[in-house]
Design a protein around this motif. Structure first.
Motif, PDB file in Angstrom:
ATOM      1  N   VAL A 129      -7.621  -2.052  -0.614  1.00 42.02           N
ATOM      2  CA  VAL A 129      -6.483  -1.329  -0.481  1.00 42.02           C
ATOM      3  C   VAL A 129      -5.049  -1.824  -0.606  1.00 42.02           C
ATOM      4  O   VAL A 129      -4.883  -3.023  -0.503  1.00 42.02           O
ATOM      5  CB  VAL A 129      -6.405  -1.026   1.073  1.00 42.02           C
ATOM      6  CG1 VAL A 129      -5.412   0.055   1.613  1.00 42.02           C
ATOM      7  CG2 VAL A 129      -7.759  -0.467   1.645  1.00 42.02           C
ATOM      8  N   ALA A 130      -4.153  -1.026  -1.389  1.00 38.54           N
ATOM      9  CA  ALA A 130      -3.067  -1.685  -1.777  1.00 38.54           C
ATOM     10  C   ALA A 130      -2.876  -3.000  -2.489  1.00 38.54           C
ATOM     11  O   ALA A 130      -1.983  -3.844  -2.071  1.00 38.54           O
ATOM     12  CB  ALA A 130      -1.934  -1.611  -0.627  1.00 38.54           C
ATOM     13  N   PRO A 131      -3.720  -2.975  -3.482  1.00 32.80           N
ATOM     14  CA  PRO A 131      -3.911  -4.363  -4.389  1.00 32.80           C
ATOM     15  C   PRO A 131      -2.336  -4.778  -4.833  1.00 32.80           C
ATOM     16  O   PRO A 131      -1.527  -3.945  -5.168  1.00 32.80           O
ATOM     17  CB  PRO A 131      -4.681  -4.091  -5.405  1.00 32.80           C
ATOM     18  CG  PRO A 131      -4.741  -2.877  -5.399  1.00 32.80           C
ATOM     19  CD  PRO A 131      -4.630  -2.028  -4.399  1.00 32.80           C
ATOM     20  N   CYS A 132      -1.907  -6.057  -4.782  1.00 32.26           N
ATOM     21  CA  CYS A 132      -0.612  -6.473  -4.884  1.00 32.26           C
ATOM     22  C   CYS A 132      -1.022  -6.873  -6.386  1.00 32.26           C
ATOM     23  O   CYS A 132      -1.736  -7.611  -6.876  1.00 32.26           O
ATOM     24  CB  CYS A 132      -0.075  -7.354  -4.267  1.00 32.26           C
ATOM     25  SG  CYS A 132      -1.048  -9.116  -4.232  1.00 32.26           S
ATOM     26  N   ASP A 133       0.222  -6.630  -7.370  1.00 35.03           N
ATOM     27  CA  ASP A 133       0.350  -7.478  -8.686  1.00 35.03           C
ATOM     28  C   ASP A 133       0.795  -8.853  -8.507  1.00 35.03           C
ATOM     29  O   ASP A 133       1.925  -8.939  -7.671  1.00 35.03           O
ATOM     30  CB  ASP A 133       1.237  -6.557  -9.381  1.00 35.03           C
ATOM     31  CG  ASP A 133       1.605  -7.236 -10.864  1.00 35.03           C
ATOM     32  OD1 ASP A 133       0.537  -7.152 -11.457  1.00 35.03           O
ATOM     33  OD2 ASP A 133       2.449  -7.539 -11.307  1.00 35.03           O
ATOM     34  N   LEU A 134       0.262  -9.867  -8.772  1.00 40.17           N
ATOM     35  CA  LEU A 134       0.767 -11.266  -8.623  1.00 40.17           C
ATOM     36  C   LEU A 134       2.195 -11.513  -9.152  1.00 40.17           C
ATOM     37  O   LEU A 134       2.874 -12.066  -8.557  1.00 40.17           O
ATOM     38  CB  LEU A 134      -0.331 -11.965  -9.057  1.00 40.17           C
ATOM     39  CG  LEU A 134      -1.641 -12.340  -8.360  1.00 40.17           C
ATOM     40  CD1 LEU A 134      -2.611 -13.450  -9.348  1.00 40.17           C
ATOM     41  CD2 LEU A 134      -1.344 -12.650  -7.102  1.00 40.17           C
ATOM     42  N   VAL A 138     -10.690   1.328  -5.093  1.00 39.65           N
ATOM     43  CA  VAL A 138      -9.212   0.988  -4.970  1.00 39.65           C
ATOM     44  C   VAL A 138      -8.511   2.204  -4.244  1.00 39.65           C
ATOM     45  O   VAL A 138      -8.662   3.281  -4.939  1.00 39.65           O
ATOM     46  CB  VAL A 138      -8.478   0.439  -6.351  1.00 39.65           C
ATOM     47  CG1 VAL A 138      -7.007   0.273  -5.980  1.00 39.65           C
ATOM     48  CG2 VAL A 138      -9.275  -0.836  -6.625  1.00 39.65           C
ATOM     49  N   VAL A 139      -7.778   1.878  -3.086  1.00 35.48           N
ATOM     50  CA  VAL A 139      -6.870   2.866  -2.766  1.00 35.48           C
ATOM     51  C   VAL A 139      -5.496   2.275  -2.733  1.00 35.48           C
ATOM     52  O   VAL A 139      -5.251   1.306  -2.300  1.00 35.48           O
ATOM     53  CB  VAL A 139      -7.249   3.038  -1.164  1.00 35.48           C
ATOM     54  CG1 VAL A 139      -6.419   4.109  -0.490  1.00 35.48           C
ATOM     55  CG2 VAL A 139      -8.606   3.342  -0.883  1.00 35.48           C
ATOM     56  N   GLY A 140      -4.441   3.261  -3.367  1.00 38.20           N
ATOM     57  CA  GLY A 140      -3.380   2.823  -3.607  1.00 38.20           C
ATOM     58  C   GLY A 140      -2.292   3.976  -3.397  1.00 38.20           C
ATOM     59  O   GLY A 140      -2.515   4.992  -2.665  1.00 38.20           O
ATOM     60  N   MET A 147       2.951  -2.940  -6.294  1.00 37.03           N
ATOM     61  CA  MET A 147       2.170  -2.677  -7.715  1.00 37.03           C
ATOM     62  C   MET A 147       2.690  -1.249  -7.945  1.00 37.03           C
ATOM     63  O   MET A 147       2.661  -0.297  -7.338  1.00 37.03           O
ATOM     64  CB  MET A 147       0.761  -2.752  -7.400  1.00 37.03           C
ATOM     65  CG  MET A 147      -0.027  -2.314  -8.666  1.00 37.03           C
ATOM     66  SD  MET A 147      -1.993  -2.613  -8.360  1.00 37.03           S
ATOM     67  CE  MET A 147      -1.964  -4.306  -8.835  1.00 37.03           C
ATOM     68  N   SER A 148       3.134  -1.345  -9.332  1.00 38.18           N
ATOM     69  CA  SER A 148       3.482   0.126  -9.837  1.00 38.18           C
ATOM     70  C   SER A 148       2.264   1.148  -9.919  1.00 38.18           C
ATOM     71  O   SER A 148       1.244   0.501 -10.099  1.00 38.18           O
ATOM     72  CB  SER A 148       4.144   0.033 -11.115  1.00 38.18           C
ATOM     73  OG  SER A 148       3.473  -0.700 -12.126  1.00 38.18           O
ATOM     74  N   THR A 194      -5.217  -1.922 -13.212  1.00 38.47           N
ATOM     75  CA  THR A 194      -6.057  -2.925 -12.457  1.00 38.47           C
ATOM     76  C   THR A 194      -7.233  -2.136 -11.878  1.00 38.47           C
ATOM     77  O   THR A 194      -8.402  -2.839 -12.227  1.00 38.47           O
ATOM     78  CB  THR A 194      -5.179  -3.187 -11.080  1.00 38.47           C
ATOM     79  OG1 THR A 194      -4.099  -3.852 -11.630  1.00 38.47           O
ATOM     80  CG2 THR A 194      -6.004  -4.213 -10.349  1.00 38.47           C
ATOM     81  N   ALA A 195      -7.352  -0.917 -11.708  1.00 42.57           N
ATOM     82  CA  ALA A 195      -8.533  -0.094 -11.185  1.00 42.57           C
ATOM     83  C   ALA A 195      -9.525  -0.282 -12.403  1.00 42.57           C
ATOM     84  O   ALA A 195     -10.716  -0.359 -12.399  1.00 42.57           O
ATOM     85  CB  ALA A 195      -8.124   1.150 -10.638  1.00 42.57           C
ATOM     86  N   ARG A 196      -8.842   0.111 -13.825  1.00 39.43           N
ATOM     87  CA  ARG A 196      -9.582   0.327 -14.889  1.00 39.43           C
ATOM     88  C   ARG A 196     -10.321  -1.157 -15.028  1.00 39.43           C
ATOM     89  O   ARG A 196     -11.407  -1.426 -15.529  1.00 39.43           O
ATOM     90  CB  ARG A 196      -8.981   0.738 -16.062  1.00 39.43           C
ATOM     91  CG  ARG A 196      -9.584   1.044 -17.310  1.00 39.43           C
ATOM     92  CD  ARG A 196      -8.756   1.566 -18.284  1.00 39.43           C
ATOM     93  NE  ARG A 196      -7.919   2.711 -17.653  1.00 39.43           N
ATOM     94  CZ  ARG A 196      -6.609   2.887 -17.806  1.00 39.43           C
ATOM     95  NH1 ARG A 196      -5.937   2.052 -18.299  1.00 39.43           N
ATOM     96  NH2 ARG A 196      -5.958   3.998 -17.179  1.00 39.43           N
TER      97      ARG A 196
END
Length: 211
Positions: A96-101, A128-130, A137-138, A145-147
């Motif tokens: 859920v809501a992965p962050c871009d490093l 992935v839930v965004g 993360m845009s 990222t999900a791909r």
């Protein structure tokens, strides 16, 4: 409340600074007796090796297969488990809501030691839930990222970082998504569906309210 997945333990992975008491992850741990937060020694200055060590210990202490419920930097931690032998113990992961490093390091300079953003396919079923307006993360990076991870993707519309600030306390929709993910992973294990079709098309890209 009944356990979400009676035959597996659910490990909950918070992100940077942990999850405060009213965060949906804390509610999740309280509501479901087979769930537990993976606590880290240092929430404010995350180090991948240290955080992975705590996750490894939690997996090793469990009696069987596990499910992961991660938020923000916890999603990146879960993705870094992909090449670890213990990944075989993971039945499914709700990310859920992965962050871009790169973005997160700009917002929190000198706080994170997590290396590069993982860009490999995960060996376990994942969702992935965004959000369309997540400052960490845009939308374009979310889809990419999900791909990379081979994950199904659902967006919640303009839901911010899917945390307390954006109105997500107890999040029962998450419980339903995790149940769906778990049942889909069982179909995968029996060879009934290919990995890229874990979720019905009606769910993929759906926008779901906080509660």
């Amino acid at each position: 409340m009944r356990p979400l997945v009676p035959d597996i333990e659910t490990l909950i992975l918070p992100g940077l600074n942990g999850s405060p008491e009213e965060h949906w992850q804390r509610h999740w741990a309280r509501d479901n007796r087979d769930s537990q937060i993976v606590e880290q020694d240092n929430w404010t200055c995350p180090d991948l090796d240290n955080w992975m060590g705590c996750l490894e210990s939690a997996i090793e202490a469990s009696s069987g297969d596990i499910g992961l419920v991660a938020h923000s930097l916890g999603c990146v931690l879960a993705a870094n488990l992909a090449n670890h032998p213990l990944a075989s113990r993971v039945r499914c992961a709700l990310l859920v809501a992965p962050c871009d490093l790169e973005t997160t390091e700009e917002l929190h300079p000198c706080a994170i030691n997590f290396g590069d953003m993982p860009r490999w396919r995960l060996p376990f079923p994942s969702l992935v839930v965004g959000s369309l307006n997540d400052p960490y993360m845009s939308v374009e990076r979310l889809r990419l990222t999900a791909r990379y991870w081979g994950s199904a993707l659902i967006d919640l519309g303009e839901a911010g970082h899917i945390n307390i600030a954006s109105g997500f306390g107890r999040w029962q929709v998450g419980y339903a998504l995790f149940d769906l993910l778990r049942s889909s992973s069982e179909r995968l294990s029996t060879g009934r569906r290919p990995k890229d079709e874990l979720f019905p098309r009606a769910f993929t890209g759906a926008r779901l309210a906080p509660n």
